[in-house]
Design an enzyme around this catalytic site. Structure first.
Site, PDB file in Angstrom:
ATOM      1  N   LEU A 172      64.338  42.120 -39.926  1.00 25.17           N
ATOM      2  CA  LEU A 172      64.761  43.438 -40.413  1.00 25.17           C
ATOM      3  C   LEU A 172      65.258  44.315 -39.276  1.00 25.17           C
ATOM      4  O   LEU A 172      66.048  45.233 -39.493  1.00 25.17           O
ATOM      5  CB  LEU A 172      63.600  44.110 -41.145  1.00 25.17           C
ATOM      6  CG  LEU A 172      63.046  43.290 -42.333  1.00 25.17           C
ATOM      7  CD1 LEU A 172      61.802  43.962 -42.916  1.00 25.17           C
ATOM      8  CD2 LEU A 172      64.100  43.105 -43.413  1.00 25.17           C
TER       9      LEU A 172
ATOM     10  N   THR B 235      56.973  38.166 -40.523  1.00 21.78           N
ATOM     11  CA  THR B 235      57.523  36.815 -40.673  1.00 21.78           C
ATOM     12  C   THR B 235      58.482  36.507 -39.525  1.00 21.78           C
ATOM     13  O   THR B 235      58.463  35.410 -38.958  1.00 21.78           O
ATOM     14  CB  THR B 235      58.267  36.689 -42.019  1.00 21.78           C
ATOM     15  OG1 THR B 235      57.432  37.231 -43.041  1.00 21.78           O
ATOM     16  CG2 THR B 235      58.595  35.251 -42.350  1.00 21.78           C
TER      17      THR B 235
ATOM     18  N   ILE C 126      50.996  49.844 -37.527  1.00 23.51           N
ATOM     19  CA  ILE C 126      52.201  49.721 -38.364  1.00 23.51           C
ATOM     20  C   ILE C 126      52.149  48.370 -39.064  1.00 23.51           C
ATOM     21  O   ILE C 126      52.088  47.321 -38.415  1.00 23.51           O
ATOM     22  CB  ILE C 126      53.480  49.830 -37.504  1.00 23.51           C
ATOM     23  CG1 ILE C 126      53.464  51.147 -36.724  1.00 23.51           C
ATOM     24  CG2 ILE C 126      54.726  49.725 -38.361  1.00 23.51           C
ATOM     25  CD1 ILE C 126      54.489  51.219 -35.608  1.00 23.51           C
TER      26      ILE C 126
ATOM     27  N   LYS D 292      61.123  25.561 -55.464  1.00 27.37           N
ATOM     28  CA  LYS D 292      62.232  26.365 -55.998  1.00 27.37           C
ATOM     29  C   LYS D 292      63.477  25.489 -56.079  1.00 27.37           C
ATOM     30  O   LYS D 292      63.879  24.892 -55.071  1.00 27.37           O
ATOM     31  CB  LYS D 292      62.461  27.568 -55.072  1.00 27.37           C
ATOM     32  CG  LYS D 292      63.714  28.370 -55.409  1.00 27.37           C
ATOM     33  CD  LYS D 292      63.890  29.571 -54.492  1.00 27.37           C
ATOM     34  CE  LYS D 292      65.250  30.214 -54.691  1.00 27.37           C
ATOM     35  NZ  LYS D 292      65.525  31.274 -53.717  1.00 27.37           N
TER      36      LYS D 292
ATOM     37  N   GLU E  26      69.842  36.585 -52.764  1.00 31.65           N
ATOM     38  CA  GLU E  26      70.012  35.146 -52.544  1.00 31.65           C
ATOM     39  C   GLU E  26      69.003  34.633 -51.507  1.00 31.65           C
ATOM     40  O   GLU E  26      69.221  33.591 -50.894  1.00 31.65           O
ATOM     41  CB  GLU E  26      71.448  34.836 -52.112  1.00 31.65           C
ATOM     42  CG  GLU E  26      72.456  34.886 -53.263  1.00 31.65           C
ATOM     43  CD  GLU E  26      72.404  33.655 -54.192  1.00 31.65           C
ATOM     44  OE1 GLU E  26      71.686  32.700 -53.863  1.00 31.65           O
ATOM     45  OE2 GLU E  26      73.078  33.674 -55.236  1.00 31.65           O
TER      46      GLU E  26
ATOM     47  N   VAL F 110      54.295  49.768 -29.273  1.00 36.29           N
ATOM     48  CA  VAL F 110      55.313  50.105 -28.267  1.00 36.29           C
ATOM     49  C   VAL F 110      55.710  51.559 -28.473  1.00 36.29           C
ATOM     50  O   VAL F 110      56.072  51.952 -29.584  1.00 36.29           O
ATOM     51  CB  VAL F 110      56.567  49.203 -28.422  1.00 36.29           C
ATOM     52  CG1 VAL F 110      57.657  49.630 -27.450  1.00 36.29           C
ATOM     53  CG2 VAL F 110      56.211  47.736 -28.233  1.00 36.29           C
TER      54      VAL F 110
ATOM     55  N   SER G 119      51.593  45.782 -33.814  1.00 40.96           N
ATOM     56  CA  SER G 119      51.001  47.118 -33.803  1.00 40.96           C
ATOM     57  C   SER G 119      49.804  47.145 -34.748  1.00 40.96           C
ATOM     58  O   SER G 119      49.920  46.730 -35.905  1.00 40.96           O
ATOM     59  CB  SER G 119      52.036  48.146 -34.256  1.00 40.96           C
ATOM     60  OG  SER G 119      51.390  49.357 -34.528  1.00 40.96           O
TER      61      SER G 119
ATOM     62  N   GLY H 119      54.831  41.326 -35.472  1.00 35.43           N
ATOM     63  CA  GLY H 119      54.092  40.161 -35.960  1.00 35.43           C
ATOM     64  C   GLY H 119      54.244  39.990 -37.461  1.00 35.43           C
ATOM     65  O   GLY H 119      53.301  39.650 -38.165  1.00 35.43           O
TER      66      GLY H 119
ATOM     67  N   ILE I 137      64.974  35.465 -44.498  1.00 36.06           N
ATOM     68  CA  ILE I 137      64.160  34.586 -43.646  1.00 36.06           C
ATOM     69  C   ILE I 137      65.061  33.500 -43.048  1.00 36.06           C
ATOM     70  O   ILE I 137      64.927  33.132 -41.878  1.00 36.06           O
ATOM     71  CB  ILE I 137      62.977  34.004 -44.446  1.00 36.06           C
ATOM     72  CG1 ILE I 137      62.028  35.138 -44.833  1.00 36.06           C
ATOM     73  CG2 ILE I 137      62.243  32.921 -43.653  1.00 36.06           C
ATOM     74  CD1 ILE I 137      60.932  34.764 -45.817  1.00 36.06           C
TER      75      ILE I 137
HETATM   76  P1  FAD Z   1      58.159  43.397 -40.745  1.00 36.52           P
HETATM   77  O1  FAD Z   1      57.511  42.557 -41.758  1.00 36.52           O
HETATM   78  O2  FAD Z   1      58.393  44.839 -41.073  1.00 36.52           O
HETATM   79  O3  FAD Z   1      57.280  43.325 -39.419  1.00 36.52           O
HETATM   80  C1  FAD Z   1      57.452  44.252 -38.382  1.00 36.52           C
HETATM   81  C2  FAD Z   1      56.390  44.037 -37.314  1.00 36.52           C
HETATM   82  O4  FAD Z   1      56.707  44.871 -36.215  1.00 36.52           O
HETATM   83  C3  FAD Z   1      54.971  44.389 -37.722  1.00 36.52           C
HETATM   84  O5  FAD Z   1      54.073  43.424 -37.212  1.00 36.52           O
HETATM   85  C4  FAD Z   1      54.701  45.723 -37.034  1.00 36.52           C
HETATM   86  O6  FAD Z   1      53.327  45.893 -36.706  1.00 36.52           O
HETATM   87  C5  FAD Z   1      55.548  45.545 -35.789  1.00 36.52           C
HETATM   88  N1  FAD Z   1      55.935  46.816 -35.192  1.00 36.52           N
HETATM   89  C6  FAD Z   1      56.724  47.794 -35.715  1.00 36.52           C
HETATM   90  N2  FAD Z   1      56.849  48.806 -34.850  1.00 36.52           N
HETATM   91  C7  FAD Z   1      56.134  48.463 -33.751  1.00 36.52           C
HETATM   92  C8  FAD Z   1      55.857  49.105 -32.515  1.00 36.52           C
HETATM   93  N3  FAD Z   1      56.333  50.322 -32.219  1.00 36.52           N
HETATM   94  N4  FAD Z   1      55.055  48.459 -31.636  1.00 36.52           N
HETATM   95  C9  FAD Z   1      54.540  47.233 -31.898  1.00 36.52           C
HETATM   96  N5  FAD Z   1      54.793  46.590 -33.049  1.00 36.52           N
HETATM   97  C10 FAD Z   1      55.557  47.203 -33.955  1.00 36.52           C
HETATM   98  N6  FAD Z   1      63.534  37.627 -47.391  1.00 36.52           N
HETATM   99  C11 FAD Z   1      63.642  36.400 -47.896  1.00 36.52           C
HETATM  100  O7  FAD Z   1      64.041  35.482 -47.166  1.00 36.52           O
HETATM  101  N7  FAD Z   1      63.334  36.147 -49.195  1.00 36.52           N
HETATM  102  C12 FAD Z   1      62.951  37.120 -50.052  1.00 36.52           C
HETATM  103  O8  FAD Z   1      62.657  36.852 -51.208  1.00 36.52           O
HETATM  104  C13 FAD Z   1      62.888  38.445 -49.557  1.00 36.52           C
HETATM  105  N8  FAD Z   1      62.550  39.475 -50.367  1.00 36.52           N
HETATM  106  C14 FAD Z   1      62.559  40.739 -49.859  1.00 36.52           C
HETATM  107  C15 FAD Z   1      62.356  41.824 -50.718  1.00 36.52           C
HETATM  108  C16 FAD Z   1      62.426  43.126 -50.232  1.00 36.52           C
HETATM  109  C17 FAD Z   1      62.251  44.276 -51.149  1.00 36.52           C
HETATM  110  C18 FAD Z   1      62.641  43.365 -48.853  1.00 36.52           C
HETATM  111  C19 FAD Z   1      62.676  44.753 -48.290  1.00 36.52           C
HETATM  112  C20 FAD Z   1      62.828  42.283 -47.999  1.00 36.52           C
HETATM  113  C21 FAD Z   1      62.812  40.979 -48.499  1.00 36.52           C
HETATM  114  N9  FAD Z   1      63.062  39.905 -47.670  1.00 36.52           N
HETATM  115  C22 FAD Z   1      63.169  38.650 -48.187  1.00 36.52           C
HETATM  116  C23 FAD Z   1      63.203  40.099 -46.237  1.00 36.52           C
HETATM  117  C24 FAD Z   1      61.907  39.703 -45.559  1.00 36.52           C
HETATM  118  O9  FAD Z   1      60.833  40.450 -46.081  1.00 36.52           O
HETATM  119  C25 FAD Z   1      62.001  39.924 -44.071  1.00 36.52           C
HETATM  120  O10 FAD Z   1      63.162  39.314 -43.580  1.00 36.52           O
HETATM  121  C26 FAD Z   1      60.836  39.310 -43.380  1.00 36.52           C
HETATM  122  O11 FAD Z   1      59.636  39.753 -43.936  1.00 36.52           O
HETATM  123  C27 FAD Z   1      60.850  39.629 -41.923  1.00 36.52           C
HETATM  124  O12 FAD Z   1      60.384  40.935 -41.697  1.00 36.52           O
HETATM  125  P2  FAD Z   1      60.185  41.359 -40.200  1.00 36.52           P
HETATM  126  O13 FAD Z   1      59.193  40.452 -39.598  1.00 36.52           O
HETATM  127  O14 FAD Z   1      61.524  41.469 -39.587  1.00 36.52           O
HETATM  128  O15 FAD Z   1      59.604  42.848 -40.297  1.00 36.52           O
END
Ligand code: FAD
Length: 525
Positions: free
Chosen positions: A352, A34, A62, A98, A361, A205, A59, A32, A365
């Protein structure tokens, strides 16, 4: 010809019924952040009335990464796709506008260049303006970059305006994106999804049962409960709970060409005049970002642990900002690269969980939403046709690898040799696809863009130009334009750009007007 295979209307409807039965009826999205909420929102929007049950699993133990605050212009198309009102979104996510990214100290210490959004000058004899720019240089003219980029001119003046509907105005080619608070975005999308009937459950999970063919059959949660779905979307962050921990898809590590593997981030107070751009400043072991939001400023240092410790990175960021952090620093670790497959069996990885390219850049997202558009183009049925999955993977691999090349470009063309990181970048091995592109530009000033690439020839030009790469020759088709005529056209374009920048309101006025009155600023929102 005897048509033994011709189907009667009755058998046609029987085969339609069969295909109906093969429809995806349930989608489980693990995560849950982005990525998870964007996936839920776009899928719920695209599958209305199909009865497909969409469940987001978050989660309780997490957290999310919680960074990811700068975007690129296609984010506005995503809002339109979701029928989300841009002004409403901006208000709820503390967003600012931006116009591009300003890079300092990347080519050399003390040097600054722009990667603005939008157009650059106007074509002459149908040749892209950057070819005219090369000819102007070769003719001894000294054009000024901001005279031909409305976004850069507005950005340096701290101003903002919307694109002009008049196609003859230089502001017609203006493009913009948003900076936003990632936590507020997840919250906003969550309530959007819940209105569309998406189910949210809090579970962790801990495993999955697989079918004999290796497909995911059922998720197993830490509390002993289970969930079965037809299609699984892994948005679980760097862990890649389904795509890696359970399916063992494999990961391609790109850190030899993108050596930064850590980040530290913290907010500071909102700037008194919020600039309409992301600022990226190269440092001894990586680079700092500065992202202005309405209510605060996001700051971070992306660095290589081979050249800098976590404490040194935090101190460097605090010292260079000269501002008090508003919260404890967050440390993030990552390995740049991608999953070998973005879609494996009945599991699609996004965000991720699918891989990571550093945020230089602001592409992460975007790659989530691009993955979702591609998924809708390749939306499967329960047969999960392998040719369909291959096609999806091919397209995403191409897009991700070209984005990777573009980011590597910023590092490998540096002229800095003052620290071990920058010396490494000048000599590191780079992919052939990137080497060929650099070579073509150096020799001819040309940039070949291929369908499916995120960054256009113009974006590539901005980085080549900013890092001081000068082509050996200009486009010979421009020989029909005399230097006198070229100089006249350049002067006219420069005047129109300056007029647009002079007339525009300050970027901050869009937000201070709203704060002062407690209502939307009429011009912006
Ligand atoms: P996360 O935010 O890590 O979410 C993971 C989710 O999975 C959480 O809800 C967690 O609870 C859940 N989860 C994990 N394990 C389990 C499990 N076993 N069971 C149930 N649920 C679980 N992107 C941009 O486009 N622009 C930016 O400026 C930018 N800056 C960034 C800077 C940094 C330093 C980093 C590291 C990343 C940046 N990003 C940027 C990337 C961006 O943050 C991610 O692409 C975006 O937040 C998506 O993250 P996510 O949802 O994939 O993962």
């Amino acid at each position: 010809m005897a048509d033994t295979q011709q189907t009667s209307p009755a058998s046609q409807s029987a085969s339609l019924r069969t295909s109906d039965d093969r429809r995806i009826k349930s989608i489980a999205i693990v995560g849950g952040g982005t990525a998870g909420w964007l996936a839920a929102a776009m899928l719920a929007r695209a599958l209305p009335g199909t009865g497909t049950v969409i469940t987001v699993i978050e989660s309780p133990d997490i957290g999310t990464v919680g960074v990811g605050e700068a975007t690129i212009p296609p984010i506005l198309d995503v809002l339109r796709f979701l029928s989300i009102d841009e002004g409403d979104f901006i208000r709820h996510t503390q967003a600012t506008y931006k116009l591009g990214i300003k890079f300092s100290d990347w080519k050399q210490l003390g040097h600054t260049y722009w990667h603005p959004f939008g157009t650059f000058g106007a074509p002459i004899i149908r040749r892209p303006f950057y070819h005219c720019w090369h000819k102007a240089r070769a003719a001894g003219l000294v054009p000024h970059f901001n005279d031909y980029s409305v976004c850069a001119a507005l950005g340096d003046a701290g101003k903002f305006r919307f694109p002009d509907g008049n196609p003859d105005s230089p502001a017609a080619g203006l493009r913009y994106a948003l900076h936003f608070d990632a936590t507020l975005v997840a919250k906003y999308l969550r309530s959007y999804c819940e209105r569309l009937g998406v189910t949210r459950i809090e579970r962790t999970v801990k495993g999955a049962i697989r079918r004999p063919d290796g497909f995911l059959d059922e998720l197993q949660f830490a509390d002993g409960s289970t969930l079965r779905a037809d299609l699984y979307i892994d948005c679980s962050g760097f862990r890649g709970v389904l795509i890696e921990q359970i399916l063992g898809t494999g990961y391609l590590d790109w850190s030899a060409m993108l050596p930064c593997d850590r980040a530290v981030a913290f907010p500071t107070a909102s700037a008194s005049a919020r600039p309409p751009y992301t600022h990226s400043r190269a440092r001894s072991a990586g680079w700092h970002w500065r992202i202005p939001l309405q209510h605060r400023t996001g700051n971070g240092y992306v660095y290589s642990s081979a050249y800098c410790s976590d404490d040194e990175a935090r101190e460097d960021l605090i010292r260079s900002l000269g501002e008090k952090p508003l919260a404890d620093p967050r440390y993030l670790r990552f390995v740049t690269g991608r999953r070998k497959l973005f879609w494996n069996r009945n599991c699609v990885a996004l965000g991720l969980a699918s891989g990571f390219l550093e945020p230089l850049e602001s592409t992460s997202i975007h790659l989530v939403t691009s993955g979702l558009y591609h998924l809708l183009e390749h939306f499967p049925d329960k047969d999960f046709d392998p040719t369909n999955i291959d096609s999806y993977n091919d397209e995403l691999i191409f897009e991700n690898e070209r984005v990777r090349d573009f980011i590597v470009l910023h590092y490998c063309l540096t002229q800095r040799d003052d620290t071990p990181l920058w010396r490494y970048c000048q000599s590191m091995a780079i992919p052939d696809s990137l080497r060929q592109r650099i070579e073509l530009f150096r020799r001819t000033g040309r940039i070949r863009w291929r369908a499916g690439e995120l960054f256009t020839d113009l974006s590539w030009f901005y980085i080549f130009e900013g890092l001081g790469v000068r082509p050996d020759r200009y486009d010979p088709l421009l020989d029909v334009v005399t230097v006198g005529k070229l100089s006249e056209l350049l002067a006219s374009m420069a005047n129109s750009t300056a007029a647009v920048a002079t007339a525009a309101p300050t970027h901050d006025s869009y937000f201070t007007a709203r704060t002062a009155s407690g209502k939307r600023a009429a011009t912006a929102l």
